[in-house]
Design a protein around this motif. Structure first.
Motif, short mmCIF file in Angstrom:
data_model
loop_
_atom_site.label_atom_id
_atom_site.label_comp_id
_atom_site.label_asym_id
_atom_site.label_seq_id
_atom_site.Cartn_x
_atom_site.Cartn_y
_atom_site.Cartn_z
N LYS A 13 0.84 -1.20 0.00
CA LYS A 13 0.00 0.00 0.00
C LYS A 13 0.87 1.25 0.00
O LYS A 13 0.56 2.24 -0.64
CB LYS A 13 -0.89 0.00 1.24
N ASN A 14 1.95 1.15 0.76
CA ASN A 14 2.81 2.30 0.93
C ASN A 14 3.47 2.72 -0.37
O ASN A 14 3.70 3.90 -0.62
CB ASN A 14 3.89 1.96 1.97
N ILE A 17 1.84 5.35 -2.81
CA ILE A 17 1.80 6.78 -2.51
C ILE A 17 2.62 7.57 -3.52
O ILE A 17 3.71 7.17 -3.88
CB ILE A 17 2.35 7.03 -1.08
N LYS A 18 2.04 8.67 -3.95
CA LYS A 18 2.76 9.58 -4.84
C LYS A 18 3.76 10.35 -3.98
O LYS A 18 3.39 10.93 -2.97
CB LYS A 18 1.74 10.55 -5.43
N ARG A 19 5.02 10.31 -4.37
CA ARG A 19 6.03 10.90 -3.50
C ARG A 19 6.68 12.13 -4.12
O ARG A 19 6.80 12.25 -5.33
CB ARG A 19 7.11 9.86 -3.17
N LEU A 20 7.07 13.01 -3.22
CA LEU A 20 7.67 14.27 -3.63
C LEU A 20 9.20 14.15 -3.56
O LEU A 20 9.75 13.92 -2.50
CB LEU A 20 7.19 15.39 -2.70
N TYR A 39 5.66 16.55 -9.36
CA TYR A 39 4.64 16.01 -8.44
C TYR A 39 3.24 16.41 -8.90
O TYR A 39 2.33 15.59 -8.92
CB TYR A 39 4.91 16.53 -7.03
N ARG A 143 -10.53 14.15 5.05
CA ARG A 143 -9.83 13.07 4.39
C ARG A 143 -10.11 11.72 5.05
O ARG A 143 -10.36 10.72 4.37
CB ARG A 143 -8.33 13.36 4.46
N GLN A 144 -10.09 11.71 6.38
CA GLN A 144 -10.36 10.49 7.12
C GLN A 144 -11.78 10.00 6.85
O GLN A 144 -12.02 8.83 6.68
CB GLN A 144 -10.16 10.72 8.63
N GLU A 147 -12.10 8.43 3.48
CA GLU A 147 -11.46 7.12 3.44
C GLU A 147 -12.36 6.05 4.03
O GLU A 147 -12.45 4.95 3.54
CB GLU A 147 -10.14 7.18 4.22
N GLY B 28 3.11 9.70 8.21
CA GLY B 28 2.90 9.50 6.78
C GLY B 28 2.31 8.13 6.48
O GLY B 28 1.39 8.00 5.68
N PHE B 31 -1.45 8.11 7.71
CA PHE B 31 -2.38 8.85 6.85
C PHE B 31 -2.20 8.51 5.37
O PHE B 31 -2.86 9.10 4.53
CB PHE B 31 -2.19 10.36 7.05
N LYS B 32 -1.29 7.60 5.05
CA LYS B 32 -0.98 7.24 3.66
C LYS B 32 -0.61 8.49 2.84
O LYS B 32 -1.13 8.73 1.76
CB LYS B 32 -2.15 6.52 3.01
N VAL B 33 0.26 9.28 3.43
CA VAL B 33 0.75 10.49 2.77
C VAL B 33 2.27 10.39 2.70
O VAL B 33 2.88 9.73 3.54
CB VAL B 33 0.34 11.75 3.58
N ASP B 34 2.86 11.00 1.71
CA ASP B 34 4.31 11.04 1.60
C ASP B 34 4.92 11.69 2.84
O ASP B 34 4.60 12.82 3.16
CB ASP B 34 4.67 11.84 0.33
N PRO B 35 5.80 10.98 3.58
CA PRO B 35 6.42 11.55 4.78
C PRO B 35 7.14 12.87 4.52
O PRO B 35 7.23 13.72 5.41
CB PRO B 35 7.42 10.49 5.23
#
Lengths: 150, 68
Positions: A13-14, A17-20, A39, A143-144, A147, B28, B31-35
């Motif tokens: 799942k991790n 994630i779209k990463r910066l 991004y 957001r929560q 989800e 991160g 919340f499944k967000v980029d750290p």
């Protein structure tokens, strides 16, 4: 399910994630603006313009840039080396039709403009933070909830 | 009981995503967000609120959040 299986699912799942990252291809100083542009899938000209505009608000842009430089890792998927002009032109042509990104750019430029205006009107910037935190709190709650609905 | 365990989402300090103690990495993952985004936000808020607040919050989180 045991701990290991949970970990595997978690990692899968991790990775979605779209990463910066800092861009290795589209860089002028450290690739921060290029990375942000990648991004949001927009033209880096816009992120650079916004960064320069932010520098006029008490030098916030410079501070933010240095923070981002330290915190953003370099994109591991990109090979070092700058893009050729042909590659850049091709990239730009694709992005021109992206309506969503233009909306993002519009919002950010408007916000920067409002901040500049407030600054010239003698607005106390320390008042801004409570509002930002309130906005962030609402964002997390929304957001929560979204989800959970999924 | 097992079902409940699976549904439960818990906040841990991350072991993989860490720069200091894994607090932002853990947030991160939760919340499944980029750290990186969380770190940026944390540092920016810390800098513009005069450092003390963000640093204290980080240390508290470090103590309270267990490691995964």
């Amino acid at each position: 399910m045991d701990y290991h299986a949970r970990e595997v699912i978690f990692m899968a799942k991790n990775s979605e994630i779209k990463r910066l990252y800092r861009s290795r291809k589209d860089k002028i100083i450290a690739g921060v603006c290029g990375g942000i542009a990648e991004y949001f899938n927009i033209d880096p000209v816009w992120t650079r313009l916004i960064a320069v505009l932010l520098c006029f608000i008490n030098g916030i842009g410079i501070i933010l840039y240095i923070i981002a430089w330290i915190l953003m890792p370099e994109n591991p998927k990109q090979k070092p080396g700058k893009m050729t002009t042909a590659e850049k032109a091709a990239k730009r042509a694709v992005k021109k039709n992206d309506m969503n990104s233009m909306v993002i750019i519009g919002i950010v430029i408007a916000v920067v403009g409002i901040l500049l205006l407030l600054k010239n009107l003698g607005f106390e910037f320390s008042l801004l933070w409570p509002f930002l935190l309130i906005a962030l709190g609402i964002f997390i709650i929304v957001r929560q909830k979204n989800e959970k609905r999924k | 009981m097992k079902q409940v365990m699976l549904m439960e989402k818990r906040l841990y300090r991350s072991k993989k995503e860490r720069m200091i103690a894994g607090v932002c990495g853990g947030l991160g993952e939760y919340f499944k967000v980029d750290p990186t985004l969380i770190r940026l936000l944390w540092v920016v808020v810390t800098v513009f609120t005069g450092f003390i607040l963000g640093i204290i919050a980080y240390i508290i989180a470090w103590i309270i959040m267990p490691e995964r």
